[in-house]
Each structure stands twice: as C-alpha cells, then as structure tokens.
Design a protein around this motif. Structure first.
Motif, PDB file in Angstrom:
ATOM      1  N   ARG A 240       0.784  -1.240   0.000  1.00 26.40           N
ATOM      2  CA  ARG A 240       0.000   0.000   0.000  1.00 26.40           C
ATOM      3  C   ARG A 240       0.816   1.291   0.000  1.00 26.40           C
ATOM      4  O   ARG A 240       0.486   2.248  -0.670  1.00 26.40           O
ATOM      5  CB  ARG A 240      -0.941  -0.001   1.207  1.00 26.40           C
ATOM      6  N   HIS A 241       1.862   1.348   0.798  1.00 30.00           N
ATOM      7  CA  HIS A 241       2.565   2.625   0.987  1.00 30.00           C
ATOM      8  C   HIS A 241       3.778   2.765   0.056  1.00 30.00           C
ATOM      9  O   HIS A 241       4.513   1.794  -0.155  1.00 30.00           O
ATOM     10  CB  HIS A 241       3.028   2.730   2.443  1.00 30.00           C
ATOM     11  N   PRO A 242       4.016   3.966  -0.476  1.00 31.36           N
ATOM     12  CA  PRO A 242       5.167   4.159  -1.374  1.00 31.36           C
ATOM     13  C   PRO A 242       6.516   3.761  -0.737  1.00 31.36           C
ATOM     14  O   PRO A 242       7.398   3.256  -1.433  1.00 31.36           O
ATOM     15  CB  PRO A 242       5.148   5.657  -1.680  1.00 31.36           C
ATOM     16  N   GLY A 272       3.917  17.700   7.306  1.00 28.63           N
ATOM     17  CA  GLY A 272       2.856  16.820   6.808  1.00 28.63           C
ATOM     18  C   GLY A 272       3.287  15.370   6.866  1.00 28.63           C
ATOM     19  O   GLY A 272       3.804  14.905   7.874  1.00 28.63           O
ATOM     20  N   CYS A 273       3.083  14.670   5.770  1.00 29.23           N
ATOM     21  CA  CYS A 273       3.492  13.275   5.686  1.00 29.23           C
ATOM     22  C   CYS A 273       5.018  13.197   5.838  1.00 29.23           C
ATOM     23  O   CYS A 273       5.752  13.924   5.169  1.00 29.23           O
ATOM     24  CB  CYS A 273       3.073  12.692   4.343  1.00 29.23           C
ATOM     25  N   LEU A 274       5.468  12.314   6.715  1.00 29.24           N
ATOM     26  CA  LEU A 274       6.911  12.224   6.985  1.00 29.24           C
ATOM     27  C   LEU A 274       7.699  11.730   5.771  1.00 29.24           C
ATOM     28  O   LEU A 274       8.899  11.921   5.677  1.00 29.24           O
ATOM     29  CB  LEU A 274       7.162  11.289   8.170  1.00 29.24           C
ATOM     30  N   ARG A 278      10.503  12.520   0.039  1.00 27.53           N
ATOM     31  CA  ARG A 278      11.102  11.507  -0.834  1.00 27.53           C
ATOM     32  C   ARG A 278      10.073  10.822  -1.714  1.00 27.53           C
ATOM     33  O   ARG A 278      10.407   9.891  -2.449  1.00 27.53           O
ATOM     34  CB  ARG A 278      11.791  10.429   0.014  1.00 27.53           C
ATOM     35  N   CYS A 279       8.825  11.253  -1.613  1.00 25.55           N
ATOM     36  CA  CYS A 279       7.763  10.498  -2.276  1.00 25.55           C
ATOM     37  C   CYS A 279       7.557  10.990  -3.701  1.00 25.55           C
ATOM     38  O   CYS A 279       7.397  12.176  -3.941  1.00 25.55           O
ATOM     39  CB  CYS A 279       6.468  10.622  -1.492  1.00 25.55           C
ATOM     40  N   GLU A 280       7.535  10.044  -4.635  1.00 23.44           N
ATOM     41  CA  GLU A 280       7.373  10.377  -6.056  1.00 23.44           C
ATOM     42  C   GLU A 280       5.979  10.880  -6.368  1.00 23.44           C
ATOM     43  O   GLU A 280       5.792  11.631  -7.318  1.00 23.44           O
ATOM     44  CB  GLU A 280       7.611   9.128  -6.900  1.00 23.44           C
ATOM     45  N   GLU A 285      -1.130  18.640  -1.053  1.00 24.13           N
ATOM     46  CA  GLU A 285      -1.982  18.184   0.029  1.00 24.13           C
ATOM     47  C   GLU A 285      -1.223  17.347   1.078  1.00 24.13           C
ATOM     48  O   GLU A 285      -1.514  17.404   2.267  1.00 24.13           O
ATOM     49  CB  GLU A 285      -3.041  17.281  -0.590  1.00 24.13           C
ATOM     50  N   CYS A 286      -0.256  16.569   0.615  1.00 25.61           N
ATOM     51  CA  CYS A 286       0.490  15.673   1.504  1.00 25.61           C
ATOM     52  C   CYS A 286       1.290  16.456   2.537  1.00 25.61           C
ATOM     53  O   CYS A 286       1.648  15.929   3.582  1.00 25.61           O
ATOM     54  CB  CYS A 286       1.451  14.799   0.714  1.00 25.61           C
ATOM     55  N   GLU A 287       1.616  17.691   2.200  1.00 25.59           N
ATOM     56  CA  GLU A 287       2.455  18.484   3.101  1.00 25.59           C
ATOM     57  C   GLU A 287       1.646  19.286   4.108  1.00 25.59           C
ATOM     58  O   GLU A 287       2.203  19.992   4.933  1.00 25.59           O
ATOM     59  CB  GLU A 287       3.359  19.399   2.275  1.00 25.59           C
ATOM     60  N   ARG A 302      -0.746   4.668   6.056  1.00 24.10           N
ATOM     61  CA  ARG A 302      -0.733   6.078   6.423  1.00 24.10           C
ATOM     62  C   ARG A 302      -0.327   6.872   5.186  1.00 24.10           C
ATOM     63  O   ARG A 302       0.826   7.279   5.048  1.00 24.10           O
ATOM     64  CB  ARG A 302       0.275   6.285   7.560  1.00 24.10           C
ATOM     65  N   CYS A 303      -1.272   7.011   4.265  1.00 28.28           N
ATOM     66  CA  CYS A 303      -0.994   7.721   3.013  1.00 28.28           C
ATOM     67  C   CYS A 303      -2.316   8.117   2.422  1.00 28.28           C
ATOM     68  O   CYS A 303      -3.217   7.287   2.317  1.00 28.28           O
ATOM     69  CB  CYS A 303      -0.243   6.793   2.043  1.00 28.28           C
ATOM     70  N   ILE A 304      -2.441   9.393   2.024  1.00 29.35           N
ATOM     71  CA  ILE A 304      -3.747   9.820   1.538  1.00 29.35           C
ATOM     72  C   ILE A 304      -4.018   9.348   0.118  1.00 29.35           C
ATOM     73  O   ILE A 304      -5.146   9.257  -0.301  1.00 29.35           O
ATOM     74  CB  ILE A 304      -3.934  11.359   1.643  1.00 29.35           C
ATOM     75  N   HIS A 305      -2.964   9.029  -0.624  1.00 28.82           N
ATOM     76  CA  HIS A 305      -3.183   8.643  -2.007  1.00 28.82           C
ATOM     77  C   HIS A 305      -3.118   7.143  -2.269  1.00 28.82           C
ATOM     78  O   HIS A 305      -3.255   6.728  -3.417  1.00 28.82           O
ATOM     79  CB  HIS A 305      -2.172   9.351  -2.919  1.00 28.82           C
TER      80      HIS A 305
HETATM   81  S1  SF4 Z   1       0.688  10.872   1.874  1.00 30.16           S
HETATM   82 FE1  SF4 Z   1       1.486  11.774   0.023  1.00 30.16          FE
HETATM   83  S2  SF4 Z   1       3.652  12.047   0.411  1.00 30.16           S
HETATM   84 FE2  SF4 Z   1       2.888  10.681   1.965  1.00 30.16          FE
HETATM   85  S3  SF4 Z   1       3.287   8.677   1.148  1.00 30.16           S
HETATM   86 FE3  SF4 Z   1       1.218   9.205   0.541  1.00 30.16          FE
HETATM   87  S4  SF4 Z   1       1.430  10.129  -1.475  1.00 30.16           S
HETATM   88 FE4  SF4 Z   1       3.464  10.089  -0.562  1.00 30.16          FE
END
Ligand code: SF4
Lengths: 307, 201
Positions: A240-242, A272-274, A278-280, A285-287, A302-305
């Motif tokens: 699930r998580h990047p 925001g998201c820790l 580094r996330c592609e 919104e993530c920040e 723990r990821c909104i996308h």
């Molecule tokens: S919340 Fe955004 S930045 Fe964090 S892992 Fe998910 S997509 Fe990447």
C-alpha cells in the motif's frame, strides 16, 4: 484476542543546544500496532527509525528524560509502571539488541538461570543452551569472554527460558550464521504456535518475510503500513505505501533500485506526511498535515493517495 | 593492477591454523564474493589484504609488489559496524576528511547530506554513518575495496543506495571489490564470481 495493543504512542526527548534553546526530538509519533496471540509481527524499518525505542517503551525501560503519551495494553488491561514491574521478565521478555544488557560481573549460566521461572532452573538453562549450540563451558563464562554470536545466542536463551507469553526481539539475528538464524527464527515460530506472540524488530525485511504473519513498516518514528506477508509478491502491486514499495523493490532479488534521500531527523520532521520529501507521488496536500492511519484492503496505511 | 594473495595462512601464536593456502586473485574492476561460515577467519583474511594484519605464511601483492607499509593503502576495508570505525570525539566533517577530501559528487552519490557534517557520530543512524565510512574508503588512490558484511545492518533501500554508488565508482575507476556477506541474494546480484572460503583449510 489482542495480547498487546499499542495505541497512539508518542515518545519525545528534550534536548538543550549550546544557546539553551530547547529542541524537541520526536522519536515516535502517533503509533498504533497490535499483537495477536499465536502471531509473529515484524516491525521493519531503517536504523534510526525509532524501532528499538518502541521495544523500550513497551517494556518501560526508556530513559528518564523521555516524555511518553498514548496507551499500551497487555491482555486488554493498561500496562502501568507497577503492572510492568511484575510482568517484565515473566510474561513479557526482551531479546535486546545490545550485549550490554548482560550483567558483566555474572557468569552467563547463572544469568540465564535467574531469568528462568521453571522449577528446575539448571536443567532449563542447560536445555536452552543445547538448543542454541552453546557448549557446557559457556555456562561459567563471563559476558566479555563471549564472541558476538555466542552473546546473541545467550540473549535469546534468556528470553526463551523465561516462559514469557510475549517476546520482543530487537534485531536478534545480525552477525549470526544463516543456520543459527534459521533456527532462532523457527524457534520464534514454534513459540508463537503455542499461543504466545513475538514482536520481531528488524531492518531485514527479507528474513521477516520468511517467518512472520504480518509486517508493520516503520519510517521516521511511526508505522506507515501494516500488511500481511502475502502482499509481498511480484512487483509489490498489493503493497500500500510508497515507502514499503520502495523497500520491496530495493531487495537484491527484486529490482535492487533505491530511492534517493534519507529519513528525516527527529529534530526536524516535516509538517505533513513524513515521507513526502522523498515520495514520487506527493502532492501539495500531503504536506498539509500528517496523514492518519487508515484501513485499506485488509491492511492499514498512512498515506492519503494509497489505493 | 592486480591484488594477489598467495598461499596465505594465519594463526595466533602457536594456536591452530585459522586457514592455510588461501589463494585469491582480484583483477581491476572485478567484483568477487567470499562465502563460508563465520568464525573461519574470513574477516582476518580481509584484514590481511587491507594491511591491518600480516600473514603468518604466504604473500599479498598489489601490482606485483608487496603491500606498502606506509602511505595511503591501496586496499581499503569497510566493516559491518560503522560505530566502531568512527572516532566518537570527532565531528563528521573531520571523520570524513581524515585521509583526503571527498568531492561533492561522491557525497551526493552516497546520499550524504551537507547538514550531517556538523553532527557528532552518535547523532547519526547506522545507515548514515556507514555512508561516511564508505566515502572515507573511496579515496582517489584506492585500487581495491573490501566490504566485510558492509550492509548487513542496513535496510534494503540504504543497502541498494550504497552499493549503486560503489558500483558506479568501481566502474569509473576500474576498482576491484571483494564482498564478504551471508546474504546469497546480494552476492548473486553483485559478484562476477564467488569463492568458497571452505575450499581452503
Ligand atoms: S501521503 Fe502523500 S507524500 Fe505521503 S506517502 Fe502518501 S502520497 Fe506520498
């Protein structure tokens, strides 16, 4: 039933700089994880992600300058300091990462016997030594006389003789021979199959996948995903998580590619998201705010996308 | 330029031989793995190649000449535990620049962040510290690198990151690498050939 429940745990340390400025190091943030009877849960993450501190928080052995919030329950009842004092070493045991946990002035045979809660401590100790290929001469050695591998096997023995219901093992395998690793891991399996539970804290996702049921992935002091071992197949489509995907793809038997950058330091966590720096697939919104842990396809992320 | 260990044997004092008649030849740009159970002297053998220990019998040559006794050693070694290889009383920029001044390109390749240079070793994680140890070992005059369980303690992503950096430098400079690891999949991924240390007695 959940044997151990960690709910919304945060741990931070205060530090003062040369200018008497106070900096807060948030080493664990809003972490929730549960451990079921009969289960091995791996907590996987990079060094410096706060994994060991999770073990220390559960066992109530964090340094005094740590401030803690959240709750930890054992068999449904909150683990207070008083309750921990009666359970530690009896129902809850730690296999520590560092050999410094052994008493330097006590022969290792006696140390393992002290840890045993059985009737006949001597034979309990001898049995467990035999199991971990520690010769009879090791009984009367002092910790400084042990090789690294022997010391680790002694630490494992100490937890195994205690008769604990929950073992928290903090990096129990590095430096051991593959054969001994396999054995130690299968002992954990056996232990869990008897209705006990193991939390295996490790940086090594590969050995975690071999014996555990569930994997909690740790990044910068919190869990970013809880997934079943079955999800780790192919190109990691079911993950699930990047960050978890990145770990999986980085294995030498998979693509062996890495993502750039490094984990943020506890003194300068992003708002925001820790993982956002580094996330592609990060978006503005993530920040905004740290994403909450949410359920997704029989796991947690723990990821909104994530989809 | 080759690194050649010929009939190398080692033991402490009159103790039993840890190993004898070890023959290993490493060509420039070649990546060779060593396997075998622990406790059989693989690390000691590595230490001999890097000049930290002298063989009790046999010889080690670089480019046909014995290993230099002083000056920059052409064979550099990186170990499993970076905490044990860094001076705790030095800040990271001093640790890093001890032997030579690594350029920005190398630091970027290894993912070393500028801000880490002002920290103390204990303020960095194992993975962060290990990048410094690797940078320090990759001086311009390093011809061979020995990686003794170098990434065993690191997560998969950091492991891949560090190895990619090393492989690209090895290619650029035709540097030879000896890899000691328990992890067979990493070995298969990296090495051109693998030597079984058990073959020697
Ligand atoms: S919340 Fe955004 S930045 Fe964090 S892992 Fe998910 S997509 Fe990447």
């Amino acid at each position: 039933m959940s044997i151990l429940e960690v709910e919304n745990l945060s741990v931070s340390f205060k530090q003062y700089t040369d200018g008497f400025k106070e900096i807060n190091h948030k080493v664990i943030s809003s972490l929730s994880v549960t451990l079921e009877a009969g289960e091995i849960l791996a907590v996987v993450g990079a060094s410096g992600s706060g994994k060991s501190l999770l073990a220390h928080a559960i066992l109530g052995i964090l340094p005094r300058n740590a401030s803690i919030s959240g709750t930890i329950k054992y068999k449904g009842v909150e683990l207070t300091a008083a309750r921990l004092a009666t359970l530690r070493g009896k129902e809850l045991a730690l296999v520590p990462q560092s050999v410094n946990f052994l008493d330097p002035l006590m022969r290792v045979g006696s140390q393992v016997r002290t840890a045993s809660n059985s009737e006949d401590v001597v034979s309990a100790q001898r049995k467990v030594f035999e199991r971990y290929h520690l010769g009879k001469e090791v009984e009367s050695m002092y910790p400084f006389q042990l090789s690294g591998g022997m010391a680790r096997r002694t630490l494992l023995s100490t937890a195994m003789v205690s008769g604990a219901k929950v073992i928290i093992a903090d990096e129990p395998t590095p430096g051991l021979d593959p054969i001994v690793i396999k054995e130690a891991l299968s002992n954990f399996r056996e232990f869990a199959d008897k209705g006990c539970a193991v939390m295996l804290i490790t940086h090594d996702i590969e050995s975690a996948l071999q014996i555990t049921d569930k994997i909690a992935v740790f990044y910068a002091g919190t869990t970013v995903e809880i997934a079943s071992v079955k999800d780790f197949v192919g190109k990691g489509e079911a993950i699930r998580h990047p960050y978890t995907k990145a770990l999986w793809r980085a294995l030498p038997q998979n693509e062996f590619i890495s993502i750039p950058g490094s984990q943020p330091h506890p003194s300068s966590l992003p708002p925001g998201c820790l993982f956002a720096p580094r996330c592609e697939i990060a978006t503005p919104e993530c920040e905004q705010a740290p994403p909450d842990m949410r359920e997704l396809r029989d796991g947690m992320v723990r990821c909104i996308h994530a989809t | 330029m080759q690194l050649e260990a010929k009939d190398v044997g080692f033991r402490y004092g009159d103790g039993p031989w840890l190993f004898q008649r070890v023959n290993v030849m490493l060509e420039p740009g070649e990546i060779v793995g060593i396997t075998g159970p622990s406790g059989r002297g693989k690390t000691t053998f590595c230490r001999i190649l890097a000049g930290f220990e002298s063989p009790v019998e046999g010889t080690v040559h670089v480019n046909g000449a014995p290993l230099p006794k002083s000056g920059y050693h052409p064979v550099q070694m990186v170990l499993q535990h970076p905490e044990k290889a860094t001076n705790p009383r030095w800040k990271m920029h001093k640790v890093l620049n001890e032997g030579y001044q690594p350029d920005k390109e190398l630091l970027d390749l290894l993912g070393i962040e500028q801000e880490w240079l002002t920290r103390w070793p204990h303020e960095l994680s194992g993975g962060e510290l290990q990048r410094f140890c690797v940078a320090r070992a990759l001086g311009p005059n390093t011809r061979f690198l020995i990686a003794d369980e170098m990434t065993t303690m690191l997560d998969a992503n950091t492991q891949a990151q560090i190895w990619h950096a090393i492989m690209s430098i090895a290619k650029q400079r035709e540097m030879g690498i000896l890899v000691v690891t328990h992890e067979s999949k990493l070995m298969q991924r990296l090495c051109h050939r693998v030597i079984d240390f058990n073959e020697f007695d």
